[in-house]
Write an enzyme that holds these catalytic residues in place. Structure first.
Site, short mmCIF file in Angstrom:
data_model
loop_
_atom_site.label_atom_id
_atom_site.label_comp_id
_atom_site.label_asym_id
_atom_site.label_seq_id
_atom_site.Cartn_x
_atom_site.Cartn_y
_atom_site.Cartn_z
CD GLU A 14 -39.56 -93.03 13.29
OE1 GLU A 14 -40.75 -93.03 12.94
OE2 GLU A 14 -38.98 -92.08 13.84
CD GLU B 47 -40.41 -89.61 10.99
OE1 GLU B 47 -41.52 -89.58 10.43
OE2 GLU B 47 -40.14 -88.94 11.99
CD GLU C 161 -45.57 -93.21 4.07
OE1 GLU C 161 -46.00 -93.67 5.15
OE2 GLU C 161 -44.39 -92.90 3.89
N GLY D 171 -42.73 -87.60 13.59
CA GLY D 171 -43.13 -87.85 14.97
C GLY D 171 -44.64 -87.88 15.13
NE ARG E 82 -34.99 -86.23 18.28
CZ ARG E 82 -35.90 -86.71 17.44
NH1 ARG E 82 -35.91 -86.31 16.18
NH2 ARG E 82 -36.80 -87.60 17.81
CE LYS F 2 -39.73 -93.17 19.26
NZ LYS F 2 -38.44 -92.70 18.73
C1 MV4 Z 1 -47.14 -94.74 9.53
C2 MV4 Z 1 -47.90 -95.70 10.26
C3 MV4 Z 1 -48.70 -96.59 9.52
N1 MV4 Z 1 -48.73 -96.52 8.17
N2 MV4 Z 1 -47.20 -94.71 8.19
C4 MV4 Z 1 -45.76 -92.26 13.32
C5 MV4 Z 1 -44.89 -91.04 13.33
C6 MV4 Z 1 -43.81 -91.34 12.42
N3 MV4 Z 1 -42.70 -91.86 13.20
C7 MV4 Z 1 -44.35 -92.35 11.44
N4 MV4 Z 1 -45.48 -92.94 12.11
C8 MV4 Z 1 -46.26 -93.86 11.52
N5 MV4 Z 1 -46.35 -93.85 10.18
C9 MV4 Z 1 -47.98 -95.58 7.53
N6 MV4 Z 1 -48.03 -95.55 6.18
C10 MV4 Z 1 -47.80 -95.72 11.66
C11 MV4 Z 1 -46.96 -94.81 12.27
C12 MV4 Z 1 -46.82 -94.89 13.72
C13 MV4 Z 1 -47.91 -94.61 14.53
C14 MV4 Z 1 -49.09 -94.19 13.95
C15 MV4 Z 1 -50.16 -93.94 14.79
C16 MV4 Z 1 -50.04 -94.10 16.16
C17 MV4 Z 1 -48.84 -94.48 16.71
C18 MV4 Z 1 -47.76 -94.72 15.91
C19 MV4 Z 1 -46.53 -95.09 16.46
C20 MV4 Z 1 -45.47 -95.33 15.65
C21 MV4 Z 1 -45.60 -95.23 14.25
#
Ligand code: MV4
Length: 457
Positions: A275, A288, A200, A164, A292, A237
């Protein structure tokens, strides 16, 4: 089927679970903290038990208090909702040892998928694409630098116990990798008691697409297609929708099949969400699993006609899923707007307090999941959600039109709410064109500082 179920949660999701139970003839036991004594859903429950004072750790997060209530009320099962203890493997284990069904996956599954490094390895075993990254945790600076050199910058540093968005740092060069590595470890150690981090490759401006899964205890694993959750602010969100404007039918099939493979590999039972990130060039990557029911689950309920919470109860009670994948139809377009008591003109700071006048919208294609009412006092102790406003229409442009109409009708006098930001996003040409990613809201707010800094508008 269970005779009596305890809902270990509050607000709109407690109301949602009570509704599902009532339709299945299940008695409901609602627990509440003293801050929620005037909550609407308590009136809909068969039994209510006060479990403590407002702070979460002495009420909705207190395993002894919740288990004591479950024993007193002699329930067969506990529904954890979302947040609070819903992904706490220790809580699920305590339920099992007390012979109370936990409505969700087994403790082992929650623990496995709660470790984002283990979840990545599992996805690889399932033949599901993951973002290029470290094979396992990175223990020290030197290791981080050498892995980063191999992957290539920019890099996302992530907490294994996170999720998250918590405990994440972006590094665009070696110095920022070093500082980001230590910052992420410290934050993760502090927030989760586990400083393990992994790396990553950064996926720039991704879309956030998640797939709803339903799996019973007899090997049936179904997907209920995707939800696009790209409209978020600081990992909160704001708007979710289905289907995603970014998916072609082929890509949809690939992502949904991948989600089913992850669930099968994890021996997943009950409802869960897999996700993914979708890159600008159409690649998707597993990120991930959320173990839930999620806030945005009604989006999927509207396009499939399936009551996800009732399916959760049936699966937990040991019933086999009556559905097979080919039975599931996806109809129309659904959008959800999270109506929070937050002030978009003051950096979305919470705006709790009394709702002086509450006039909900309605009419064709509108659903409102909310526990609020005129005179209800939103407590300052918990998240600021008032409810979720959803629309379900034949296509996306009609759904946007209906949502704007419903937002116009919605009267909430007293607290500030997120209604204005929803109207602005839904009216924006990029959103209406379906051309938005997870960076949209931040970019929009930076281009409209009047909103963020409270100059009205
Ligand atoms: C990322 C990403 C970009 N590159 N991983 C956000 C929390 C979790 N759900 C995974 N997330 C992300 N992982 C890599 N390698 C972008 C997100 C991401 C996000 C990141 C920054 C700000 C808002 C975001 C919203 C959704 C996902």
């Amino acid at each position: 089927m269970f005779r009596r179920v305890l809902i270990a949660n509050r607000g709109e999701i407690a109301q949602r679970v009570i509704r599902a139970c009532r339709e299945l003839g299940i008695e409901t036991v609602a627990v509440y903290s003293t801050a929620d004594a005037d909550a609407l859903y308590l009136r809909e429950a068969d039994q209510t038990i006060c479990i403590g004072p407002p702070p979460g750790k002495h009420s909705y997060l207190s395993i002894p208090s919740i288990i004591a209530a479950a024993e007193v009320a002699d329930v067969e099962a506990i529904h954890p909702g979302y947040g609070f203890l819903s992904e706490n493997d220790h809580f699920a284990e305590v339920c099992r040892s007390c012979k109370i069904h936990f409505i969700g996956p087994e403790p082992e599954t929650i623990a496995l998928l709660g470790d984002k490094v283990a979840a990545r390895e599992l996805a690889k075993r399932a033949g599901v694409p993951v973002v290029p990254g470290s094979d396992g945790p990175v223990e020290d600076e030197a290791r981080a630098l050498s892995v980063a050199a191999k992957i290539g910058y920019p890099i996302m540093i992530k907490a294994a116990a996170g999720g998250g968005g918590r405990g994440m740092r972006i590094a665009r060069n070696e110095p920022s990798l070093v500082t980001g590595f230590h910052a992420a470890r410290a934050e993760a150690q502090n927030a989760f008691g586990d400083g393990t981090v992994y790396l990553e490759k950064l996926v720039e401006n991704p879309r956030h697409v998640e797939v709803q899964i339903l799996a019973d205890k007899y090997g049936t694993v179904l997907h209920l297609a995707e939800r696009d959750c790209s409209i978020q602010r600081r990992h909160q969100k704001l708007i979710e929708e289905s289907p995603s404007a970014a998916l072609t039918p082929q890509l949809r099939q690939q992502i949904c099949d991948a989600a089913v493979r992850v669930a099968r590999e994890a021996n997943y039972h009950n409802a869960g969400t897999v996700e993914f990130l979708l890159s600008r060039t159409g690649e998707f990557y597993f990120i991930e699993v959320n173990c839930r029911i999620q806030v945005e689950h009604p989006v999927t309920e509207l396009v499939t006609g399936i009551d996800l919470v009732q399916q959760q109860l049936r699966i937990a009670a040991g019933e086999p899923l009556q559905l097979k994948q080919s039975d599931i139809e996806f109809r129309g377009h659904a959008i959800e707007c999270r109506i929070n008591a937050e002030d978009p003109e003051k950096d979305f700071q919470p705006s709790p307090g009394r709702i002086d006048l509450y006039v909900p919208p309605g009419g064709p294609g509108v659903r409102l999941d909310s526990h609020a009412y005129s005179g209800y006092r939103i407590p300052p102790n918990y998240d600021s959600m008032i409810g979720k406003l959803l629309v379900h229409r034949p296509d996306r442009s009609t759904a946007i039109r209906t949502m704007l109409r419903a937002l116009d009708e919605f009267v909430i006098q007293g607290p500030k709410t997120t209604i204005p930001i929803h109207r602005q996003v839904l009216s924006h040409s990029d959103f209406r064109a379906g051309d938005h990613d997870t960076g949209f809201v931040e970019r929009y707010l930076s281009q409209h500082p009047r909103i963020a800094q409270g100059k009205g508008g």
